[in-house]
Design an enzyme around this catalytic site. Sequence first.
Site, PDB file in Angstrom:
ATOM      1  CB  SER A  40     -74.202 -49.570 -41.250  1.00  0.00           C
ATOM      2  OG  SER A  40     -74.119 -50.456 -42.375  1.00  0.00           O
ATOM      3  CG  ASP A 246     -81.751 -55.253 -43.248  1.00  0.00           C
ATOM      4  OD1 ASP A 246     -81.022 -56.323 -43.127  1.00  0.00           O
ATOM      5  OD2 ASP A 246     -81.454 -54.170 -43.080  1.00  0.00           O
ATOM      6  CG  HIS A 249     -77.764 -53.165 -41.735  1.00  0.00           C
ATOM      7  ND1 HIS A 249     -78.858 -52.968 -42.258  1.00  0.00           N
ATOM      8  CD2 HIS A 249     -76.584 -52.546 -41.892  1.00  0.00           C
ATOM      9  CE1 HIS A 249     -78.451 -51.641 -43.025  1.00  0.00           C
ATOM     10  NE2 HIS A 249     -77.036 -51.541 -42.702  1.00  0.00           N
TER      11      HIS A 249
END
Length: 270
Positions: A40, A246, A249
């Site tokens: 990701s 979050d 990331h």
Amino acid sequence: MFAFVSLMVLAYAQLVSTENLNTTGYPSRVRSIFLLAGQSNMSGRGGVMNGTWDGVVPLECQPKPSKVLRLSAGLSWMEAQEPLHRDIDVNATCGIGPGMVFANSLLNLNPRIGVIGLVPCAVGSRMGTKISEWGRGTYLYNQLLRRAEAAAALQAGGRFRIRALLWYQGESDTNNPQDASLYKMRLERFFTNLRADLRLPELPIIQVALASGQGPYIDAVRQAQFGVHLRNVKIIDAKGLPMEPDNLHLSSPAQVQLGDKFAHAFAATG
Ligand SMILES: *[C@@H]1O[C@H](CO)[C@@H](O)[C@H](O)[C@H]1NC(C)=O
Ligand SMILES: *[C@@H]1O[C@H](CO)[C@@H](O)[C@H](O)[C@H]1NC(C)=O
Ligand SMILES: *[C@@H]1O[C@H](CO)[C@@H](O)[C@H](O)[C@H]1NC(C)=O
Ligand SMILES: *[C@@H]1O[C@H](CO)[C@@H](O)[C@H](O)[C@H]1NC(C)=O
């Protein structure tokens, strides 16, 4: 004559800005191909909150029409624009990653690098992808190989236009001790197989050392990454880069720093 050339340039610029550009007419425009793979943080989640991308494109990630192209999922060159992985990492919401910054920064460092063709292949999806999912013969491996070969085939000079693999993965291998302890072996095998299958045994690879991960075995994976002693494999460190709220990331400003580190590391390969 000059007017004619200007007209041609204009016509080309218009062609390039069209989505799903068909490059059959000018196969040798792209001089330097870069493969982007991993999970990701390579695919890009900068500016993504609660499954929505805020659409903010930092200055360093702005498109450079006709200088930076990307290979679409349909295997044609088009103008590169964020999010680079939107048609590849399709089960996640993509945002800012390191790829655009890398290309823009590299053009500043070395204008002679020529037109850059980025080949996005990273898949983070919802759960992340482990190194075992990138082994030879897997879906992700085959997709990477197929896209790399397609990109090279569009260019005069073929696979020698592929200049490097940028790799950022391993977060999903920090969950259990088995994955962490097998990481070095699997990573080296992946690099070696890819080079062999591309018939580019010296292909430069720049990988990112994790700062943290999804599980507790972060140090083991970091050690494995630093322990790779294959020729032409460089490592840059994500430690200290800012995260999204979050806490999972890299943020867009972090991706800007990372893309720049990638560019400096590549420029130093000579
Ligand atoms: C691209 O253009 C060429 C020449 O105009 C054409 O033959 C080919 O079918 C086109 N390919 C696609 C995928 O549209
Ligand atoms: C994201 O979701 C959380 C929890 O549902 C909420 O508190 C927060 O305000 C949301 N943030 C945005 C930017 O929508
Ligand atoms: C997306 O999800 C579908 C359905 O679960 C799956 O078949 C497909 O392989 C996924 N694609 C990617 C790129 O993750
Ligand atoms: C993204 O990278 C950061 C820095 O290495 C890491 O802490 C984080 O776990 C990564 N996120 C995911 C979802 O892999």
